[in-house]
Write a protein that holds these residues in place. Structure first.
Motif, PDB file in Angstrom:
ATOM      1  N   GLN A 450      54.338  37.124  52.087  1.00 29.19           N
ATOM      2  CA  GLN A 450      53.366  38.145  51.658  1.00 29.19           C
ATOM      3  C   GLN A 450      53.062  38.027  50.160  1.00 29.19           C
ATOM      4  O   GLN A 450      51.913  38.120  49.738  1.00 29.19           O
ATOM      5  CB  GLN A 450      53.914  39.548  51.935  1.00 29.19           C
ATOM      6  CG  GLN A 450      53.913  39.914  53.403  1.00 29.19           C
ATOM      7  CD  GLN A 450      54.542  41.276  53.625  1.00 29.19           C
ATOM      8  OE1 GLN A 450      53.861  42.228  53.916  1.00 29.19           O
ATOM      9  NE2 GLN A 450      55.845  41.387  53.471  1.00 29.19           N
ATOM     10  N   SER A 451      54.117  37.820  49.368  1.00 29.36           N
ATOM     11  CA  SER A 451      53.928  37.727  47.909  1.00 29.36           C
ATOM     12  C   SER A 451      53.166  36.472  47.509  1.00 29.36           C
ATOM     13  O   SER A 451      52.317  36.514  46.632  1.00 29.36           O
ATOM     14  CB  SER A 451      55.282  37.736  47.213  1.00 29.36           C
ATOM     15  OG  SER A 451      55.864  38.981  47.423  1.00 29.36           O
ATOM     16  N   LEU A 452      53.489  35.362  48.176  1.00 30.46           N
ATOM     17  CA  LEU A 452      52.774  34.114  47.872  1.00 30.46           C
ATOM     18  C   LEU A 452      51.301  34.229  48.243  1.00 30.46           C
ATOM     19  O   LEU A 452      50.428  33.730  47.533  1.00 30.46           O
ATOM     20  CB  LEU A 452      53.423  32.926  48.608  1.00 30.46           C
ATOM     21  CG  LEU A 452      54.807  32.507  48.086  1.00 30.46           C
ATOM     22  CD1 LEU A 452      55.394  31.387  48.947  1.00 30.46           C
ATOM     23  CD2 LEU A 452      54.737  32.048  46.618  1.00 30.46           C
ATOM     24  N   LEU A 453      51.032  34.891  49.375  1.00 32.39           N
ATOM     25  CA  LEU A 453      49.641  35.087  49.787  1.00 32.39           C
ATOM     26  C   LEU A 453      48.908  35.924  48.743  1.00 32.39           C
ATOM     27  O   LEU A 453      47.798  35.594  48.328  1.00 32.39           O
ATOM     28  CB  LEU A 453      49.564  35.829  51.137  1.00 32.39           C
ATOM     29  CG  LEU A 453      50.210  35.190  52.363  1.00 32.39           C
ATOM     30  CD1 LEU A 453      49.771  35.903  53.625  1.00 32.39           C
ATOM     31  CD2 LEU A 453      49.862  33.733  52.488  1.00 32.39           C
ATOM     32  N   ALA A 454      49.544  37.034  48.338  1.00 37.17           N
ATOM     33  CA  ALA A 454      48.910  37.921  47.352  1.00 37.17           C
ATOM     34  C   ALA A 454      48.658  37.175  46.044  1.00 37.17           C
ATOM     35  O   ALA A 454      47.569  37.261  45.463  1.00 37.17           O
ATOM     36  CB  ALA A 454      49.790  39.130  47.102  1.00 37.17           C
ATOM     37  N   THR A 455      49.663  36.408  45.588  1.00 36.72           N
ATOM     38  CA  THR A 455      49.542  35.692  44.312  1.00 36.72           C
ATOM     39  C   THR A 455      48.452  34.632  44.375  1.00 36.72           C
ATOM     40  O   THR A 455      47.589  34.552  43.491  1.00 36.72           O
ATOM     41  CB  THR A 455      50.884  35.019  43.949  1.00 36.72           C
ATOM     42  OG1 THR A 455      51.909  36.010  43.991  1.00 36.72           O
ATOM     43  CG2 THR A 455      50.837  34.407  42.566  1.00 36.72           C
ATOM     44  N   SER A 456      48.466  33.818  45.439  1.00 36.74           N
ATOM     45  CA  SER A 456      47.497  32.722  45.528  1.00 36.74           C
ATOM     46  C   SER A 456      46.071  33.252  45.646  1.00 36.74           C
ATOM     47  O   SER A 456      45.145  32.712  45.042  1.00 36.74           O
ATOM     48  CB  SER A 456      47.831  31.788  46.705  1.00 36.74           C
ATOM     49  OG  SER A 456      48.033  32.533  47.878  1.00 36.74           O
ATOM     50  N   LEU A 457      45.891  34.355  46.405  1.00 35.91           N
ATOM     51  CA  LEU A 457      44.546  34.918  46.541  1.00 35.91           C
ATOM     52  C   LEU A 457      44.089  35.624  45.271  1.00 35.91           C
ATOM     53  O   LEU A 457      42.905  35.622  44.943  1.00 35.91           O
ATOM     54  CB  LEU A 457      44.490  35.873  47.739  1.00 35.91           C
ATOM     55  CG  LEU A 457      44.470  35.108  49.070  1.00 35.91           C
ATOM     56  CD1 LEU A 457      45.031  35.951  50.185  1.00 35.91           C
ATOM     57  CD2 LEU A 457      43.068  34.650  49.404  1.00 35.91           C
ATOM     58  N   LEU A 459      44.890  34.639  42.258  1.00 36.38           N
ATOM     59  CA  LEU A 459      44.505  33.544  41.365  1.00 36.38           C
ATOM     60  C   LEU A 459      43.165  32.936  41.771  1.00 36.38           C
ATOM     61  O   LEU A 459      42.357  32.557  40.943  1.00 36.38           O
ATOM     62  CB  LEU A 459      45.586  32.453  41.351  1.00 36.38           C
ATOM     63  CG  LEU A 459      46.936  32.866  40.748  1.00 36.38           C
ATOM     64  CD1 LEU A 459      47.954  31.746  40.905  1.00 36.38           C
ATOM     65  CD2 LEU A 459      46.794  33.237  39.276  1.00 36.38           C
ATOM     66  N   ALA A 460      42.950  32.856  43.098  1.00 39.49           N
ATOM     67  CA  ALA A 460      41.722  32.213  43.586  1.00 39.49           C
ATOM     68  C   ALA A 460      40.547  33.184  43.650  1.00 39.49           C
ATOM     69  O   ALA A 460      39.416  32.782  43.900  1.00 39.49           O
ATOM     70  CB  ALA A 460      41.972  31.625  44.973  1.00 39.49           C
ATOM     71  N   GLY A 461      40.835  34.481  43.448  1.00 42.36           N
ATOM     72  CA  GLY A 461      39.765  35.486  43.512  1.00 42.36           C
ATOM     73  C   GLY A 461      39.332  35.805  44.933  1.00 42.36           C
ATOM     74  O   GLY A 461      38.209  36.231  45.167  1.00 42.36           O
TER      75      GLY A 461
END
Length: 497
Positions: A450-457, A459-461
């Motif tokens: 969940q955290s990786l998804l939130a972080t990557s999205l 960053l990617a906007g």
């Protein structure tokens, strides 16, 4: 048993692959992902907006009838089961998981949005627009969302604790489909959809909430609003929510839920005292009257000939969002509701939180709407356009704004952790054949995902695109929940009451 678990880990693996694939799409091909998500959502709103309105209305009516029926005294468990948690802790946990963060985020932002940009036919900035703003906020955060959560929660708690079935959403359909079919591809599809809706919903909330915490820290301490600061916030929250989830419901999740409730009541009390108190009381009284009076008309209002942009942009979008959150919140509420009667469950899950939400919007909405003459239309519109900072902007016009803002930032953080740890626990359950105490390793994996998804999205906007995609993907849950009502009633009719 271990062999069965190894053999039956398909929901876990398929859900994980699906979630990661969609996020990779959102990062690598952001514009095509956004375009697809928005097109799908617009299609569903335009052609199926009516279905969201009718379904949510059915959920409220069904829950109301059931609470006052002869089935209301049936226990969610065996006849001699007692509730596992005190009523206060139970309410604190279900409220925190269900929408706590949303109230902080939208408490000021939504009413002022409706004031400056109301439905067609209402002039912005007028008294009519202010009344419309309060009534609409009550509508979107009142009885409908909680009735929607109660459908999955009630059915699941009944089959889980009274009929000893696994804590999976697919278990609700045993009376309709039979045990074999539910354990087959149809049941797995329902459970995978539930896992995806939960992962996507919580990941977007984690990202959007991180931005509001960052806005609050910027307002309070001039900490810059940058990607690096937001990644640090996500990292800290991740450590805390995984730790509290792995500690179990009885320790970490319950403790945080109790802290949340104290903080929320403190903030609400201060807002009522420091804000325009008489305006708040009048807004609550008038708004409640308008809300109840127009309940049926507003629940089913869609323009066959006129402009539906406001209804699609607000009401239908909210209904779709609540339905997307129903699998996660419903599963969590079911897990903590053993030993309650059906009547007690409906009172605690629908009526109590709805009244709290209405009081909350009366207090925070009045604070915002009361500044119309002070701020002027231009500043109001600017505040409404950036919901993450609207609350802090409004606080700055009142006494003790620094104290209010600091409590808000802490409350945002604890509400976040509560939603995320509840979701982590539920994801562990849904991907472990409904195990009521899922393994710590699975909870840890889901927490990190969940955290990786939130972080990557972030960053990617692509956060809002994922939110739109998750809401659109949850469309089939309208039918899942309608059939859940049918299945529950079929089972209840066999009860000796």
């Amino acid at each position: 048993m271990n062999n069965k678990i190894k053999k039956d880990n398909s929901v876990f693996y398929i859900s994980l692959i699906l979630a990661i694939s969609i996020v990779l799409w959102g990062i690598v091909a952001q514009s095509s992902f956004s375009s697809f998500a928005n097109s799908l959502m617009n299609f569903l709103k335009t052609y199926f907006g009516w279905s969201y309105l009718i379904a949510m209305f059915i959920f409220v009516i069904f829950a109301l009838i059931l609470a006052f029926s002869k089935y209301g005294k049936i226990k969610l468990g065996k006849d001699d089961d007692k509730p596992e948690y005190s009523t206060t802790s139970w309410f604190a946990m279900l409220f925190g998981a269900g929408m706590g963060i949303g109230l902080v985020f939208w408490g000021v932002a939504e009413p002022i949005s409706h004031l400056v940009s109301p439905a067609p036919g209402i002039e912005p900035g007028t008294i009519e627009a202010a009344n419309f703003a309060m009534k609409s906020s009550f509508m979107h955060w009142g009885f409908h969302p909680w009735a929607n959560y109660s459908i999955i929660g009630l059915a699941l708690a009944y089959f889980q604790f009274r009929k000893d079935k696994p804590g999976l959403i697919s278990s609700i359909f045993i009376p309709l489909l039979g045990e074999d079919r539910v354990r087959g591809p149809i049941g797995k599809f329902i459970d995978i959809l539930a896992v995806f809706a939960t992962v996507a919903g919580v990941a977007t909330s984690l990202g959007l909430g991180t931005m509001q915490i960052n806005s609050g820290l910027n307002f309070l301490f001039n900490i810059p609003e940058t990607k690096l600061v937001q990644i640090i916030i996500i990292a800290i929250i991740t450590v805390l929510f995984i730790w509290t989830a792995i500690s179990g419901i009885g320790k970490g999740i319950k403790m945080l839920g109790d802290i949340n409730l104290v903080l929320a009541v403190t903030l609400l009390s201060l807002v009522i005292i420091l804000g325009p108190t008489i305006t708040f009381i009048n807004s609550f009284t008038n708004g409640l009257g308008q809300y109840i009076n127009g309940f049926i008309v507003d629940s089913l209002h869609i323009e066959p000939y006129g402009d539906n942009s406001w209804i699609f942009g607000w009401t239908v979008f909210y209904w779709a969002w609540w339905i997307a959150w129903a699998p996660f919140v419903g599963t969590f509420i079911a897990r903590i509701s053993k030993g309650r009667t059906i009547r007690e469950f409906i009172g605690g899950v629908i009526f109590a939180p709805a009244i709290v939400s209405i009081v909350w919007f009366s207090a925070f909405g009045s604070m915002g709407l009361n500044l119309m003459d002070t701020m002027g239309m231009k500043k109001m519109s600017q505040a409404a356009s950036v919901p993450s900072t609207a609350l802090f902007q409004v606080f700055s016009y009142y006494p003790m704004s620094m104290v209010l803002s600091m409590i808000t930032v802490v409350l945002l953080s604890t509400f976040f952790i509560t939603s995320a740890n509840s979701a982590t626990f539920v994801l562990g359950m849904l991907s472990s054949q409904g195990d009521l105490n899922p393994s710590k390793s699975k909870q840890f994996i889901w927490g990190i995902v969940q955290s990786l998804l939130a972080t990557s999205l972030l960053l990617a906007g692509g956060l809002e695109a994922l939110q739109t995609a998750s809401i659109a993907a949850a469309f089939p849950f309208i039918f899942v929940m309608i059939f859940a009502i049918v299945s529950l009633m079929k089972a209840l009719k066999e009860e000796n009451v």
